[in-house]
Scaffold this active site. Structure first.
Site, PDB file in Angstrom:
ATOM      1  N   ARG A 177      88.872  93.836   9.770  1.00  0.00           N
ATOM      2  CA  ARG A 177      87.289  93.515  10.094  1.00  0.00           C
ATOM      3  C   ARG A 177      86.342  93.894   9.432  1.00  0.00           C
ATOM      4  O   ARG A 177      85.570  94.712   9.253  1.00  0.00           O
ATOM      5  CB  ARG A 177      86.718  94.880  11.741  1.00  0.00           C
ATOM      6  CG  ARG A 177      87.860  94.367  12.614  1.00  0.00           C
ATOM      7  CD  ARG A 177      87.717  92.645  13.531  1.00  0.00           C
ATOM      8  NE  ARG A 177      88.621  92.622  14.575  1.00  0.00           N
ATOM      9  CZ  ARG A 177      89.992  91.318  14.279  1.00  0.00           C
ATOM     10  NH1 ARG A 177      90.000  91.145  12.742  1.00  0.00           N
ATOM     11  NH2 ARG A 177      89.957  91.706  15.241  1.00  0.00           N
ATOM     12  N   SER A 227      84.259  93.957  21.714  1.00  0.00           N
ATOM     13  CA  SER A 227      84.621  94.519  21.295  1.00  0.00           C
ATOM     14  C   SER A 227      84.192  95.709  20.825  1.00  0.00           C
ATOM     15  O   SER A 227      83.367  94.915  20.067  1.00  0.00           O
ATOM     16  CB  SER A 227      86.486  94.411  20.593  1.00  0.00           C
ATOM     17  OG  SER A 227      87.567  93.324  21.063  1.00  0.00           O
ATOM     18  N   GLU A 297      82.648  98.623  16.021  1.00  0.00           N
ATOM     19  CA  GLU A 297      83.157  97.249  15.614  1.00  0.00           C
ATOM     20  C   GLU A 297      82.070  97.420  15.781  1.00  0.00           C
ATOM     21  O   GLU A 297      81.831  95.665  15.056  1.00  0.00           O
ATOM     22  CB  GLU A 297      84.034  96.670  16.443  1.00  0.00           C
ATOM     23  CG  GLU A 297      84.534  95.108  15.509  1.00  0.00           C
ATOM     24  CD  GLU A 297      85.740  94.997  16.224  1.00  0.00           C
ATOM     25  OE1 GLU A 297      85.014  93.387  16.614  1.00  0.00           O
ATOM     26  OE2 GLU A 297      87.310  95.367  16.360  1.00  0.00           O
TER      27      GLU A 297
END
Length: 304
Positions: A177, A227, A297
């Protein structure tokens, strides 16, 4: 900041319909929350993007670059200065044999459909990711065992001084990420990807399987940013949240999805403040119970 002056100068670069004033950011994020941006622009070509960035940088005007807004939580006070939205207006692509070149504003889902049509395999994982290509590169988006770094050959970037350059996959510093864009102010302009030839039926079967998994396991019927938390080392965020007894817990109209605890959803009238309050509750509860600090996130921007 003299917004009239900024608006007039932007009119020299862009068409009038591509400049919006006091634009509610809830219209541009999948969470459907967020106060107004002073000015939001939607450039149509590389030259416009370069000219906008150079002008704003030279005049010391704050600006924020966004894609599809699918991984973004904008606070209720909105965003000062200029938001540069790289989206539909900048979404051309071309496919030649097994090489795909695409502008950063294209949606991953649209790109995935066209890659499937060309019988190229390796992009199936992206078919259900709701963001734009630029955003996916910035955070090395991934799902179902694949991620952007698996398919990227090179990325064409713009720095804040208006210089355009290309970086290889390795130079992009892809990680979980994250990418070189995590710590550097760079704009993704275009991405070159390489795939393997495959059989349409085989690729379609994988895409269909992923689609079924997503639709049955994720709360796609409600506004969210996907998410909410990154996966902590050695754990799954959703399982920690569920085990902490937070399944279905809500703060006003912000809720931990009963369908998938990794998602915070907007039941309809949540404010950014409500969502952030629930995120704080989740982080504190999980940390108290399991001594694991969850990290968002979703990207949080703007003013309270």
């Amino acid at each position: 900041m003299n917004m009239n002056y900024i608006y007039d100068r932007l009119l020299e670069i862009l068409d009038k319909e591509d400049i919006l004033r006091d634009e509610p950011m809830k219209n541009h994020t999948s969470f459907k929350v967020g106060g107004p941006a002073d000015i939001l622009v939607t450039p149509r070509n590389e030259e416009q993007i370069v000219d906008i960035v150079k002008f704003l940088k030279k005049e010391n005007i704050p600006f924020f670059i966004m894609g599809n807004g699918s991984n973004l939580l904008v606070k209720d006070g909105g965003i000062r200065g200029v938001v540069i939205k790289i989206g539909d207006n900048y979404s051309d692509f071309e496919i030649q044999e097994n090489i795909v070149k695409a502008k950063s504003g294209i949606l991953l889902s649209k790109l995935a459909k066209n890659i499937l049509k060309s019988e190229l395999q390796g992009f199936e994982f992206a078919s259900g990711i709701p963001g734009s290509l630029g955003g996916a590169i910035a955070m090395n988006a991934g799902a179902y065992g694949g991620e952007m770094k698996d398919v990227v050959t090179s990325v064409k970037l713009l720095d804040m001084d208006g210089n355009i350059f290309e970086l290889s996959n390795e130079e992009m510093e892809f990680g979980y990420r994250k990418s070189i864009l995590t710590n550097k102010d760079l704009v993704v302009l275009e991405v070159t990807m390489t795939f393997q030839k495959g059989r349409y039926e085989d690729i379609k079967a994988i895409v269909d399987d992923i689609t079924i998994k997503r639709t049955t396991k994720q709360p796609l019927n409600l506004p969210s940013a996907g998410s909410t938390f990154k996966r902590p080392t050695g754990y799954f965020a959703a399982k920690l949240i569920e085990d902490a007894g937070l399944k279905g817990v809500s703060f006003k109209d912000a809720q931990v999805s009963p369908k998938h605890c990794g998602f915070v959803v907007n039941l309809g009238n949540a404010s950014a403040k409500d969502i952030l309050s629930l995120i704080s509750i989740i982080k504190k509860t999980v940390n108290d119970k399991f001594n694991v600090l969850l990290e968002e996130e979703v990207k949080i921007v703007g003013e309270d």
